[in-house]
Design an enzyme around this catalytic site. Structure first.
Site, short mmCIF file in Angstrom:
data_model
loop_
_atom_site.label_atom_id
_atom_site.label_comp_id
_atom_site.label_asym_id
_atom_site.label_seq_id
_atom_site.Cartn_x
_atom_site.Cartn_y
_atom_site.Cartn_z
N ASP A 34 1.20 -1.00 0.14
CA ASP A 34 -0.13 0.11 0.31
C ASP A 34 0.55 1.32 -0.41
O ASP A 34 1.70 1.28 0.29
CB ASP A 34 -0.98 0.43 1.58
CG ASP A 34 -1.88 -0.42 1.50
OD1 ASP A 34 -2.11 -1.39 0.05
OD2 ASP A 34 -3.15 -0.40 2.17
N LYS A 56 -2.74 3.20 -2.11
CA LYS A 56 -4.53 4.35 -2.59
C LYS A 56 -3.60 6.03 -1.76
O LYS A 56 -3.10 5.94 -1.15
CB LYS A 56 -5.70 4.16 -1.54
CG LYS A 56 -5.92 3.08 -1.62
CD LYS A 56 -7.06 2.63 -0.59
CE LYS A 56 -7.59 0.67 -0.66
NZ LYS A 56 -8.20 0.55 0.59
N MET A 171 -7.16 9.52 9.97
CA MET A 171 -7.87 10.19 8.86
C MET A 171 -8.99 11.16 8.79
O MET A 171 -10.29 11.46 8.78
CB MET A 171 -8.45 8.93 8.26
CG MET A 171 -8.14 7.93 7.91
SD MET A 171 -8.90 6.64 7.21
CE MET A 171 -9.82 6.04 8.30
N1 SAH Z 1 -3.46 0.98 9.03
C1 SAH Z 1 -2.91 2.32 9.37
C2 SAH Z 1 -3.96 3.32 9.31
C3 SAH Z 1 -4.34 3.82 8.17
S1 SAH Z 1 -5.61 4.87 8.27
C4 SAH Z 1 -2.01 2.04 10.94
O1 SAH Z 1 -2.96 1.29 12.26
O2 SAH Z 1 -1.38 3.24 11.98
C5 SAH Z 1 -4.40 5.96 7.47
C6 SAH Z 1 -4.67 6.78 8.77
O3 SAH Z 1 -3.52 6.67 9.38
C7 SAH Z 1 -4.08 8.47 8.19
O4 SAH Z 1 -4.79 9.31 7.74
C8 SAH Z 1 -3.31 9.02 9.64
O5 SAH Z 1 -4.18 9.25 10.42
C9 SAH Z 1 -2.70 7.64 10.33
N2 SAH Z 1 -1.70 7.19 9.86
C10 SAH Z 1 -0.50 6.43 9.34
N3 SAH Z 1 0.36 6.84 9.47
C11 SAH Z 1 0.96 7.65 9.80
C12 SAH Z 1 2.65 8.83 10.46
N4 SAH Z 1 2.87 8.13 10.45
N5 SAH Z 1 1.41 9.62 11.16
C13 SAH Z 1 0.78 10.26 11.16
N6 SAH Z 1 -1.02 9.24 11.06
C14 SAH Z 1 -0.21 8.73 10.23
#
Ligand code: SAH
Length: 504
Positions: A34, A56, A171
């Protein structure tokens, strides 16, 4: 039937991948990954692994979810081992649950390798523990962006607002005004601290703390965008006290490393630990020479020489490879005097069981010459295993001083086949703060890949770091001056001046 691993890649810092995930990546036949997963992980895959990107970015879906599911099922039915890598944890807002259901329905075996979720890691890197006995007894992960096709919201704002939980929104940046408003409207104190962490755990991490009432305006003012984690609750007040990651001296600094890939790992790792966003742009490649017969010949007659001078780590590496090839070991050097041109070369020799007899105080050819003359090299036989093409100062000066000198090419440097695209783009978008040159050939080859005329426009925004005077001279030949040059012509000294400069 194949096997599918649903793997969490962690939040971005490549060190936050689990050991188990790495093991699976190393053996998988297919990798499906991803957008948020760190692309550094691709290097763990075996050479013939099929790598498929289905990521995405914002609303623009490379592959819709049902197509991703179909793809995973199709590959698994070919009997392959599939690594399905997702940012953070696969089951935390990652739609991993849906993919797993699909696999069960298709009768395909799967395992889950949880990852470190951004909702825990990004706050931790910003000095915010999501639970803390003084502030809260629970934590709640919430999506800030609900499935738009849903008829009815799954949020109960009153419950969120009245709960004592730390609220962690994923998000949610676009909807931040709505989130803050709903919480206040349903009774949460407008003074409640709120933190935003963008690109958490990465070299470009940014964060700030505000209050429920002001956070939306402040986020807009600071132009905070996705991906960000929003944390609501008393724990955010620890941000300043417990913050550590954003104190790293090179955080948010883009540094280009032009050394050959074979040599760059130490520098890249050191800069990374200091927080820098490192752009590897190897401008030279290290290649074996076409014919090692002359080297083999000398190795068998090492006793003919008085001095052996190593001028680089690569020289040591390739010379010892040939020694090994001929069935000999360090004992072949018995009776010889050995010099190293600098501390890294000396260290490489020590690792091979050889303590050099001489390491000059100034790490350039001129320094070696002066020191060796003092050691009485006159009339002595000197062998220099080194690159095929290199500066001639050392052999010439030693000859002038009355030594008998032979150059023994043990490797060659070539122009690295490199796509200047990513670095050119990073330069253009202002992501580069420092450009490092560690030898004359890195300078020459850099300007071979990126036109000096073109580079002129970055002159004020990008600082050039040269390891020493010879490299600087080559740079001047292209019409540029270095902004920084260490006093000691070594990589550690180069890093040190970079850190000092960044602090100013
Ligand atoms: N499965 C992922 C989340 C996916 S949804 C997890 O467990 O982290 C995607 C959201 O995750 C983004 O919109 C943001 O809110 C958050 N996110 C993912 N990586 C990030 C990062 N390095 N720093 C801040 N927010 C992050």
């Amino acid at each position: 039937m194949g096997l599918v691993y649903l793997i969490g890649a962690g939040p971005g810092d490549p060190g936050l991948l689990t050991v188990k995930a790495k093991e699976v990546l190393e053996t998988a036949d297919v990798l499906i990954y991803d957008y948020l997963a760190n692309i550094e992980f691709l290097s763990y895959c075996k050479a013939d692994c099929e790598i498929l990107y289905v990521g995405k970015k914002g609303g623009d879906h490379t592959l819709p979810q049902d197509k991703i599911n179909e793809l995973i099922v199709e590959k698994a039915k070919e009997g392959k081992v599939i690594a399905r890598l997702k940012g953070g944890d696969p089951y935390v807002f990652g739609r991993g649950g849906e993919e797993a259901e699909e696999l069960v329905e298709a009768g395909i075996a799967f395992e889950v390798i949880p990852g470190i979720t951004a909702g825990v890691a990004a706050p931790a890197y910003a000095g915010i523990p999501v639970t803390h006995r003084d502030f809260t007894t629970s934590v709640c992960f919430i999506t800030g962006h609900e499935d738009p096709t849903k008829e009815k919201t799954g949020h109960d704002w009153e419950v969120y607002a009245k709960s004592t939980s730390t609220l962690v929104f994923y998000m949610g940046v676009k909807n931040l005004p709505m989130i803050a408003e709903n919480l206040i409207k349903n009774g949460r104190d407008p003074e409640t601290p709120v933190a935003l962490v963008r690109w958490g755990t990465r070299c470009n991490q940014q964060s700030f703390v505000s209050t429920l009432e002001n956070v939306a305006a402040e986020a807009a003012e600071r132009k905070f965008k996705a991906p960000s984690i929003i944390v609501v609750g008393g724990v955010c007040s620890l941000h300043d006290k417990l913050g550590w990651f954003e104190k790293k001296p090179l955080l948010n600094k883009g540094v280009v490393v032009t050394r050959a890939r074979e040599q760059a790992s130490g520098l890249v790792a050191t800069l990374g630990k200091l927080g820098a966003c490192v752009f590897e742009f190897p401008t030279i490649s290290i290649e074996p020479v076409a014919d090692y017969a002359p080297v083999q010949k000398e190795i068998k007659a090492l006793a003919n020489w008085d001095w052996l001078i190593f001028t680089s780590v690569n020289g040591v590496k390739h010379f010892f490879a040939q020694l090994d090839e001929s069935g000999l070991d360090a004992r072949a050097f018995a009776g010889l005097e050995i010099a190293a041109i600098g501390p890294a070369t000396a260290e490489a020799l020590v690792a091979k069981g050889i303590k050099p007899d001489f390491v000059p105080e100034k790490y350039i050819a001129e320094g070696v010459v002066a020191g060796l003359l003092e050691k009485g090299v006159k009339g002595k036989k000197v062998l220099i295993p080194r690159a095929k093409v290199a500066r001639e100062v050392l052999p010439e000066e030693l000859r002038k001083a009355g030594a008998e000198v032979k150059i023994l090419p043990v490797y060659e440097t070539g122009l690295s086949e490199n796509d200047p695209g990513p670095v050119a783009e990073a330069l253009e978008s202002g992501k580069i703060n420092y450009l490092t040159f560690t030898s004359s050939s890195t300078v020459e080859n850099f300007f071979n890949l990126i036109e000096p005329e073109h580079f002129h426009k970055y002159k004020d925004s990008v600082k050039i770091v040269c390891i020493g005077p010879i490299t600087t001279k080559t740079l001047e030949g292209f019409g540029f001056e270095p902004d920084i040059q260490p006093e000691d012509y070594t990589i550690p000294a180069l890093v040190e001046v970079l850190v000092q400069e960044a602090a100013e």
